[in-house]
Design a protein around this motif. Structure first.
Motif, short mmCIF file in Angstrom:
data_model
loop_
_atom_site.label_atom_id
_atom_site.label_comp_id
_atom_site.label_asym_id
_atom_site.label_seq_id
_atom_site.Cartn_x
_atom_site.Cartn_y
_atom_site.Cartn_z
N ALA A 31 0.83 -1.21 0.00
CA ALA A 31 0.00 0.00 0.00
C ALA A 31 0.86 1.26 0.00
O ALA A 31 0.50 2.29 -0.58
N LEU A 32 2.01 1.19 0.66
CA LEU A 32 2.91 2.34 0.71
C LEU A 32 3.71 2.52 -0.57
O LEU A 32 4.02 3.64 -0.97
N ARG A 39 -1.34 -7.86 -6.72
CA ARG A 39 -1.59 -6.67 -5.91
C ARG A 39 -2.32 -7.11 -4.64
O ARG A 39 -3.39 -7.71 -4.73
N THR A 40 -1.75 -6.82 -3.50
CA THR A 40 -2.35 -7.28 -2.26
C THR A 40 -3.73 -6.66 -2.04
O THR A 40 -4.09 -5.66 -2.67
N SER A 41 -4.48 -7.27 -1.13
CA SER A 41 -5.84 -6.78 -0.88
C SER A 41 -5.83 -5.35 -0.35
O SER A 41 -6.72 -4.55 -0.68
N MET A 42 -4.83 -4.99 0.45
CA MET A 42 -4.79 -3.63 0.98
C MET A 42 -4.51 -2.61 -0.12
O MET A 42 -5.08 -1.51 -0.13
N LEU A 43 -3.66 -2.96 -1.05
CA LEU A 43 -3.40 -2.08 -2.19
C LEU A 43 -4.65 -1.97 -3.06
O LEU A 43 -5.00 -0.88 -3.54
N GLN A 44 -5.32 -3.09 -3.28
CA GLN A 44 -6.56 -3.04 -4.06
C GLN A 44 -7.60 -2.15 -3.39
O GLN A 44 -8.29 -1.37 -4.04
N LEU A 59 -7.03 0.36 -1.30
CA LEU A 59 -6.57 1.74 -1.42
C LEU A 59 -6.92 2.32 -2.79
O LEU A 59 -7.49 3.41 -2.90
N ASP A 60 -6.62 1.57 -3.84
CA ASP A 60 -6.89 2.04 -5.20
C ASP A 60 -8.38 2.18 -5.48
O ASP A 60 -8.80 3.06 -6.25
N ALA A 61 -9.19 1.31 -4.85
CA ALA A 61 -10.63 1.33 -5.10
C ALA A 61 -11.38 2.27 -4.15
O ALA A 61 -12.61 2.41 -4.26
N GLY A 62 -10.66 2.90 -3.21
CA GLY A 62 -11.33 3.80 -2.28
C GLY A 62 -12.14 3.09 -1.22
O GLY A 62 -13.11 3.63 -0.70
N ARG A 63 -11.71 1.85 -0.87
CA ARG A 63 -12.40 1.08 0.18
C ARG A 63 -11.61 1.16 1.48
O ARG A 63 -10.38 1.27 1.44
N PRO A 64 -12.27 1.04 2.64
CA PRO A 64 -11.55 1.05 3.92
C PRO A 64 -10.48 -0.03 3.96
O PRO A 64 -10.68 -1.14 3.47
N VAL A 105 -5.03 9.92 5.22
CA VAL A 105 -4.97 10.93 4.16
C VAL A 105 -5.94 10.60 3.03
O VAL A 105 -6.58 11.46 2.44
N ALA A 106 -6.07 9.29 2.75
CA ALA A 106 -6.99 8.85 1.70
C ALA A 106 -8.44 8.76 2.19
O ALA A 106 -9.33 8.47 1.39
N GLY A 107 -8.64 8.98 3.49
CA GLY A 107 -10.00 8.87 4.04
C GLY A 107 -10.49 7.46 4.14
O GLY A 107 -11.71 7.20 4.15
N LEU A 108 -9.56 6.49 4.27
CA LEU A 108 -9.93 5.08 4.25
C LEU A 108 -9.55 4.36 5.54
O LEU A 108 -9.57 3.14 5.60
N TYR A 109 -9.21 5.12 6.59
CA TYR A 109 -8.84 4.49 7.86
C TYR A 109 -9.23 5.43 8.99
O TYR A 109 -8.80 6.57 9.01
#
Length: 324
Positions: free
Chosen positions: A216-217, A271-276, A278-283, A320-324
């Motif tokens: 994700a980073l 692509r790990t689930s956390m990266l997916q 992040l890219d999809a705007g999901r928590p 920052v992404a509003g996902l956490y």
């Protein structure tokens, strides 16, 4: 046997489709366009290149489905505490709640033994919502290994794997575990009942703890982050800290860190689930996969400098992404 899968996305949808194809009495709880598509056209499963329409009973309101023998939870970990009350219509006196959720499970210290017996983990069960709402005696552990994805509403593509390891918190081979194992096996899924399920939880968690936040980073796929000298070293440091924690809790690892990282590299450009997310705007599943291990480090007296550093970075990235 009545089985409800709560959170019928990729993994839950795959399991539900296999059970339905085998004639099991299964229902799915889902929402949004994915639910609407399943209600209109059934759940379409793509497996080994072939697409099959599987009629399923699906609803958004658990009250429509009634009490179940098994409720299999396949939501992201951070979503579960918020739906405990909504699940109440599914839960009868003898209902077994199967926790097929990634990360450190909320029930980890139930029937664990030792000085931490009964400890509740705030990072994965804030306020004890699941502990008090379900009750830990209902729980049957499950480590989920298949990979699947929802490629469009109502359509699940199975990528690989078909094993769902089951285990009682006390390690016993209970009637309820064996009965569910037989039903899943009849549907073409592997469902061994493990006496030491926590060992499997940690081997899977090793990768999720490190690979997910690093990806994700960096936005790197598994093959890259596991072979780049810098990120491989960070992942190894995190995994060694986790290993010390787990071993203090009595866990036995069947492989070493280097082999686990090599296994991640062998998966390829994934692509790990956390990266997916992040890219999809999901928590993002930061608490269940990373913060929970930090919490266990505090409980066991193990210093976790590498985990602390990566957690601080990925938590800020999520905020920052509003996902956490």
């Amino acid at each position: 046997m009545r089985i409800c899968i709560f959170g019928a996305g990729a993994i839950g949808g795959y399991m539900g489709a296999k059970l339905a194809q085998a004639g099991a009495e299964v229902s799915l709880v889902a929402r949004g366009p994915h639910l609407s598509a399943m209600q209109a056209d059934g759940l379409r499963l793509i497996e080994e290149g072939a697409e099959t329409a599987v009629p399923v009973r699906a609803a958004s309101d658990p009250a429509e489905l009634g009490e179940q023998d098994y409720v299999i939870v396949t939501l992201k970990a951070h979503s579960v505490p918020g739906v405990v009350d909504a699940m109440a219509p599914l839960i009868g006196k003898e209902t077994c709640v199967v926790s097929g959720v990634n990360g450190v499970p909320w029930w980890y210290f139930h029937k664990h033994g030792g000085e931490l017996e009964g400890t509740r983990l705030e990072t994965v069960d804030p306020g004890g919502r699941q502990w008090d709402g379900f009750g830990p005696d209902r729980v049957l552990g499950c480590v989920v290994y298949p990979a699947a994805e929802v490629i469009r509403p109502g359509v699940v593509r199975h990528v690989e794997g078909n094993r769902f390891s089951l285990g009682e918190p006390d390690g016993s081979k209970s009637e309820r575990a064996v009965a569910l194992s037989k039903t899943l096996s009849a549907a073409g899924l592997k469902a061994p009942v493990r006496p030491r399920l926590r060992d499997e939880i940690w081997v899977k968690l090793w990768g999720n703890l490190s690979f997910n936040p690093i990806s994700a980073l960096t936005h790197a796929t598994l093959d890259v982050l596991c072979t780049d000298p810098g990120t491989r070293a960070v992942a190894k440091a995190m995994m060694l800290e986790a290993q010390e924690i787990a071993e203090r809790l009595g866990v036995k690892f069947p492989i070493d860190v280097e082999r686990r990282i090599d296994g991640g590299a062998a998966v390829g450009a994934h692509r790990t689930s956390m990266l997916q997310d992040l890219d999809a705007g999901r928590p993002m599943e930061i608490d269940a996969l990373v913060a929970s291990v930090q919490e266990l480090g505090r409980l066991t007296g193990v210093a976790t400098p590498a985990i602390d550093t990566v957690l601080a970075l990925v938590a800020l990235r999520g905020r920052v992404a509003g996902l956490y």
